[in-house]
Design a protein around this motif. Structure first.
Motif, PDB file in Angstrom:
ATOM      1  N   ILE A   1     -28.893  -0.959  25.314  1.00  0.00           N
ATOM      2  CA  ILE A   1     -27.841  -1.976  25.288  1.00  0.00           C
ATOM      3  C   ILE A   1     -27.687  -2.615  26.665  1.00  0.00           C
ATOM      4  O   ILE A   1     -27.525  -3.836  26.792  1.00  0.00           O
ATOM      5  N   THR A   2     -27.774  -1.754  27.708  1.00  0.00           N
ATOM      6  CA  THR A   2     -27.644  -2.299  29.066  1.00  0.00           C
ATOM      7  C   THR A   2     -28.726  -3.324  29.332  1.00  0.00           C
ATOM      8  O   THR A   2     -28.459  -4.427  29.821  1.00  0.00           O
ATOM      9  N   ARG A   3     -29.952  -2.970  28.943  1.00  0.00           N
ATOM     10  CA  ARG A   3     -31.045  -3.920  29.189  1.00  0.00           C
ATOM     11  C   ARG A   3     -30.836  -5.176  28.357  1.00  0.00           C
ATOM     12  O   ARG A   3     -31.111  -6.291  28.790  1.00  0.00           O
ATOM     13  N   SER A   4     -30.325  -4.985  27.136  1.00  0.00           N
ATOM     14  CA  SER A   4     -30.100  -6.137  26.270  1.00  0.00           C
ATOM     15  C   SER A   4     -29.031  -7.048  26.840  1.00  0.00           C
ATOM     16  O   SER A   4     -29.145  -8.276  26.793  1.00  0.00           O
ATOM     17  N   ARG A   5     -27.977  -6.468  27.378  1.00  0.00           N
ATOM     18  CA  ARG A   5     -26.920  -7.285  27.994  1.00  0.00           C
ATOM     19  C   ARG A   5     -27.475  -8.048  29.170  1.00  0.00           C
ATOM     20  O   ARG A   5     -27.166  -9.230  29.372  1.00  0.00           O
ATOM     21  N   ALA A   6     -28.315  -7.347  29.940  1.00  0.00           N
ATOM     22  CA  ALA A   6     -28.893  -8.018  31.110  1.00  0.00           C
ATOM     23  C   ALA A   6     -29.729  -9.208  30.672  1.00  0.00           C
ATOM     24  O   ALA A   6     -29.822 -10.216  31.377  1.00  0.00           O
ATOM     25  N   ALA A   7     -30.312  -9.111  29.511  1.00  0.00           N
ATOM     26  CA  ALA A   7     -31.111 -10.244  29.031  1.00  0.00           C
ATOM     27  C   ALA A   7     -30.243 -11.328  28.452  1.00  0.00           C
ATOM     28  O   ALA A   7     -30.736 -12.349  27.981  1.00  0.00           O
ATOM     29  N   GLY A   8     -28.918 -11.109  28.427  1.00  0.00           N
ATOM     30  CA  GLY A   8     -28.007 -12.169  27.994  1.00  0.00           C
ATOM     31  C   GLY A   8     -27.736 -12.180  26.497  1.00  0.00           C
ATOM     32  O   GLY A   8     -27.253 -13.169  25.958  1.00  0.00           O
ATOM     33  N   PHE A   9     -27.979 -11.077  25.814  1.00  0.00           N
ATOM     34  CA  PHE A   9     -27.810 -11.092  24.360  1.00  0.00           C
ATOM     35  C   PHE A   9     -26.431 -10.669  23.911  1.00  0.00           C
ATOM     36  O   PHE A   9     -26.126 -10.704  22.744  1.00  0.00           O
ATOM     37  N   ALA A  10     -25.571 -10.239  24.843  1.00  0.00           N
ATOM     38  CA  ALA A  10     -24.288  -9.712  24.381  1.00  0.00           C
ATOM     39  C   ALA A  10     -23.405 -10.844  23.907  1.00  0.00           C
ATOM     40  O   ALA A  10     -23.424 -11.939  24.447  1.00  0.00           O
TER      41      ALA A  10
END
Lengths: 122, 892
Positions: free
Chosen positions: A108-117
């Motif tokens: 999730i952290t990596r996903s947030r960093a990619a701007g998906f949150a």
């Protein structure tokens, strides 16, 4: 079954993890697990799928079960004289759940960093 | 509980130890899940289907891997299949027959079940469609309200302020719009659609694909010129241009702003809907319009945990709390206290077609069973030929289970082949069904070969393999070693020869014949019912009549209406091909019904003051001639009636029956419909027009002559033209003349009246046609079965027959013997079929018209069709028996 390392079982199948999460809040019988799964907003699980998964989780020592003798207290789902079996997490199961949660958090952290949150509501 | 017992059967798919340890818990869990869906049969059916899938995926699948060492099982199965295929090469005739029988049976059944699923079971394409209900108002005991069930705005608005068992409620009304396209060759079309309150979109759970849907702010009376387009109209006419949102288009001669596009596939309330505008309730602007009461169809979304009974009860309470006004009695008829009724949208959509569909599904299953019985007989007959082979295998050491598995594999291979063939046949049939679908069988146009259909076909193949193969497999495994190897010639109890097998074959034949007879009776009933329906004297003669719907713009004045009606019909009469031409506000099969209120004072009528409503036709004089209305007494209206002292009217028989005394009709005067008009005088009586279809109840009707400035109660003018020849030939002329007389009038659909009539009966015709096809197929299969078994019997008894012939028996007697044997079986089967039909046809009552479920003629037709076919099937083997050459036989 020889003891496995928790990481050997990752990534967990979706239903397995959901059951571990449900049991994390306390032991349940089979029907209780099914209800908790749908209450949490998941899809309905059918008996064959559920019990096959529970059996394989038992084989892997993620959970264990105990007999609860029937008594007269009204228990949702108890019909007739079938003894209800309660399932609960083992220490190993807890470790595996923690490992999977850690894995997902990292994801999730990596996903947030990619701007998906999704934008957080105020 | 029934569900628990049924689930226990499903549990058999799971391995024995899982059943032992978990069976009770699983059954309990499933029963809980099923109980939670109580009262929602469609959701429950879907739960059961999922349970079967669950049993296969988690019960059977692990089993296949778990029983014997996987390799061995797979090898054995492969060997069985290889063996079957090689013996297929050797007995091509048998396999071909069996394959085709299965293919036809599975194909037809799959197509029919797919169609039934698409029409009856498939959930409507809205969010949580089981919770959407249609609401309407009834005054029990009052004569029926024509058209779709409706509710009044007063009750609905009051209910909207006090919703408990519903989350939302909204009104809608189907209507057609005139859309004018600008640009080169700008044409005008009539688009079907609906006026909806914004709540309707929320109830259906629809999201726009572009722009927005209607919202509350759009619904400002008199200024609600907003429109939502359907995906289809957007693509076909606006090239799917994204700029259309926010632009205005001309609808009904007014500029209306396009606010959004509906998602693809959304078509409410029926498949032809192309656009939606806000619901126009004129009483919002003017509370006195029509006494403040306006009707519309209503939808609601039930609150969680609410039931239909609660919804209906709540609505009834609110309706009864409203102050009663005479307009209610006029609109709904005077009857018992008002009731509000509710039923699910699914029931509303499928209600009319459900009985016929169910009958057809049962019918097709019967055909499949007949096919199975045939193949079983074939397998049994063939089993005798393979007896030596089977005894040999047993002698070498094959276990009984092994033999059963081999024989079952055979019928499985057959069924698989049949299934593949069946899928091909079903695809063709479904394509034909979808293209021939009409409005009377809703949702049929969406049916196609897809995953569900494929699943049905596979399931059917398995069931069929089991049914057809089980009995021969079990018999085949019961081999009498010593007796068979000795070469004994029959009279061995067991295996494929002997008494038991003999009786079994006869029983199967009798069963096949019985089933075929049941289908024949059903087809005869449906066929006679359809014939009765179209032979009804509907009060008019459709032959040779062209019906044209025209629409006036909203700005048209009554004078324009009058000028158009009289102008067009006069011009038409000058054409040599036209026998009569008339125009009016309604014609047979027009969608709405215009009603007017009227009074019958006690003295004029049956001794009671009556104030109620009647369907009213405003027509030109040629109307009666064009339709050949049946004048029962007095005369029809003339042109001169338009300007007489009294307002002359013609009524129909139903009007007389309900409101007048039979001997006092012509000349009776009734008070005028509106103050300031002259009183009405009845000058004639006609037979009722079955305006809404031959199977709907007749309504009291009233005809008045159109004045020069008539009030039609709508903007539709229907023109009827009786022609000397083919009515379609006049279409071009009508359009031209209409343009000449008044170019602002839009000419819509122009088709022969006969075609409207045929369309209205397309559902009973479809049902009758399908049942006849099923009956013919079943009869043919049964005949083939009889022929097959008799031929086999003759060949088995060749020695016996040859001996008899050698000893001097007449040919004739031999023929007679075989013939009678066959007839005996068919007669027994036929009688059983008739008896079973007598018990079962009452289930068809709702789809029969004018024909009782025990109609003697239909019950007579069935054996009449059976006898010649059965006789033919018996004669051929009997003739073969007669031809047995004793010397050849005895030398064998």
């Amino acid at each position: 079954m020889p003891p496995l390392s928790p990481d050997a079982l990752l990534p967990l199948k979706d239903l397995v993890f959901r059951i571990l999460v449900v049991l994390g809040t306390g032991e349940r019988h089979g029907w209780g697990i099914a209800r908790s799964l749908t209450d949490a907003g998941g899809e309905r699980v059918l008996p064959g799928h559920l019990y096959r998964t529970l059996d394989s989780m038992l084989d892997l020592a993620l959970i264990d079960e105990r007999d609860e003798p029937t008594d007269d207290t009204a228990r949702p789902g108890a019909r007739g004289a079938a003894p209800t079996r309660f399932f609960r997490l083992t220490a190993f199961g807890r470790k595996v759940a923690v490992a999977e949660t850690t894995r997902l958090e990292a994801l999730i952290t990596r996903s947030r960093a990619a701007g998906f949150a999704k934008a957080k509501a105020r | 509980m029934f569900a628990r017992a049924l689930y226990r059967i499903l549990l058999l798919a799971f391995p024995a130890d899982v059943r032992r340890r978990r069976g009770a818990a699983m059954a309990a869990m499933f029963v809980e899940q099923s109980t939670e869906l109580r009262g929602r049969p469609v959701a429950q059916a879907r739960l059961w289907v999922s349970a079967v899938g669950d049993a296969i995926a988690h019960g059977l699948a692990p089993r296949v891997r778990m029983t014997s060492p996987p390799r061995a099982l797979w090898d054995a199965l492969a060997a069985d299949v290889r063996y079957t295929l090689s013996s297929a090469r050797r007995s091509r005739g048998f396999f071909a027959t069996a394959l085709i029988t299965f293919g036809l049976g599975i194909g037809v059944t799959t197509a029919m079940m797919s169609a039934a699923y698409a029409v009856l079971l498939k959930p409507l394409p809205y969010v949580d469609p089981d919770r959407i209900v249609q609401l309407w108002r009834e005054h029990p005991g009052a004569p029926a309200v024509p058209g779709d069930p409706v509710i009044d705005n007063v009750t609905l608005y009051a209910w909207r302020d006090h919703l408990t068992s519903l989350d939302q409620i909204g009104l809608f009304g189907q209507r057609d719009y005139t859309v004018r396209f600008a640009g080169q060759g700008g044409d005008t079309i009539r688009a079907h659609g609906a006026e909806v309150s914004p709540a309707i979109f929320e109830i259906l759970g629809v999201q726009p694909q572009l722009g927005r849907l209607l919202v509350g702010a759009d619904d400002v009376p008199g200024h609600h010129d907003f429109v939502v387009l359907s995906d289809r109209l957007w693509r076909e006419r606006f090239s799917a241009s994204r700029e259309i949102v926010g632009q205005t288009i001309t609808v009904d001669d007014r500029p209306q702003r396009v606010v959004g596009i509906a998602p693809p596939g959304f078509a409410f309330p029926d498949g032809g809907a192309l656009m939606w505008t806000p619901f126009d309730d004129p009483t919002i602007l003017d509370k006195t319009a029509q006494g403040g009461i306006w009707n519309g169809s209503a939808l609601g979304r039930m609150a969680a945990h609410a039931t239909l009974a609660q919804v209906a009860g709540e609505g009834t309470a609110i309706a009864r709390a409203m102050p009663p006004t005479p307009e209610y009695d006029i609109l709904y008829g005077a009857g018992a206290p008002v009731e509000i009724r509710a039923r699910t949208l699914m029931a509303q959509t499928t209600g009319r077609v459900k009985p016929a569909m169910l009958v057809l599904v049962v019918g097709v299953i019967v055909v499949l069973l007949v096919g199975c019985a045939n193949v079983t007989n074939l397998l049994l007959a063939r089993g005798v030929a393979r007896e030596r082979e089977l005894t040999l295998r047993t002698a070498i050491g094959a276990s009984r289970g092994r033999l059963v598995r081999q024989l079952l594999t055979e019928s499985l291979v057959l069924a698989t082949g049949g299934g593949v063939l069946g899928v091909a046949i079903a695809t063709i049939l479904l394509k034909a069904a979808a293209s021939a679908a009409s409005l009377s069988v809703p949702r049929l146009s969406a049916v196609r070969m897809d995953g569900t259909t494929l699943g049905i076909a596979i399931g059917l193949s398995c069931v069929v393999a089991l049914i057809a193969g089980l009995v021969p497999a079990l018999r085949g495994a019961r081999v009498d070693l010593a007796g068979a190897l000795r070469g004994a010639d029959g009279a061995v109890a067991g295996g494929f020869r002997g008494q038991h097998a003999h009786v079994l074959r006869r029983l199967l034949l009798a069963a096949e014949t019985a089933l075929a007879v049941m289908l024949l009776v059903g087809a005869a009933l449906a066929g006679r019912s359809f014939l009765r329906l179209i032979q009804v004297d509907a009060g008019y003669t459709p032959a040779g009549v062209l019906s044209v719907r025209t629409f006036a713009p909203d700005s048209a004045t009554p004078e324009q209406y009058g000028a158009f009606m009289y102008g067009l019909t006069e011009r038409l009469r000058t054409d040599g091909r036209v026998v009569a031409a008339g125009a009016g506000n309604m014609m047979p099969f027009s969608l709405g019904t215009t009603v007017t209120q009227f009074q019958v004072p006690a003295a004029a009528g049956k001794g009671r003051d009556v104030l109620t409503r009647v369907a009213i036709y405003v027509v030109t004089p040629g109307y009666a001639e064009a339709l050949s209305l049946r004048v029962r007494a007095g005369r029809f209206l003339h042109a001169s009636d338009a300007s007489a002292g009294t307002s002359r009217i013609v009524v129909n028989d139903e009007f007389v029956r309900q409101y007048l005394m039979p001997d006092r009709v012509i000349g009776v005067q009734l008070p005028p419909r509106r103050a300031g008009l002259p009183p009405m005088e009845i000058v004639g009586v006609v037979a009722p027009q079955y305006k809404d279809g031959n199977d709907r109840p007749v309504l009291p009707e009233m005809y008045v002559i159109a004045s020069a400035a008539p009030r039609l109660g709508g903007n539709e003018i229907d023109v009827l033209i009786k022609s000397t020849g083919d009515p379609s030939a006049l279409v071009g002329t009508v359009r031209e003349l209409a343009r000449d007389v008044d170019p602002s009038m839009v000419v819509g659909e122009a088709i022969p009246l006969d075609r409207r009539l045929q369309d209205s009966v397309s559902q009973p015709r479809f049902a009758a046609g399908m049942l006849t096809m099923f009956a013919v197929v079943a009869l043919a299969l049964a005949a083939i079965g009889v022929y097959g078994v008799l031929s086999y019997s003759v060949s088995q008894r060749a020695r016996e027959l040859a001996i008899r012939a050698a000893l001097g028996a007449q040919r004739g007697r031999l023929v007679g013997m075989v013939f009678l044997e066959g007839l005996a079986v068919t007669a027994a089967g036929g009688a059983a079929g008739l008896a079973a039909s007598a018990l079962v046809t009452r289930l068809m009552t709702s789809m029969l018209f004018g024909v009782s479920p025990l109609d003697p003629v239909s019950f007579l037709l069935a054996p009449l069709a059976l006898v010649p076919v059965a006789a033919l099937a018996c004669v051929i083997p009997a003739a073969a028996a007669a031809r047995t050459n004793p010397s050849v036989m005895l030398r064998r």
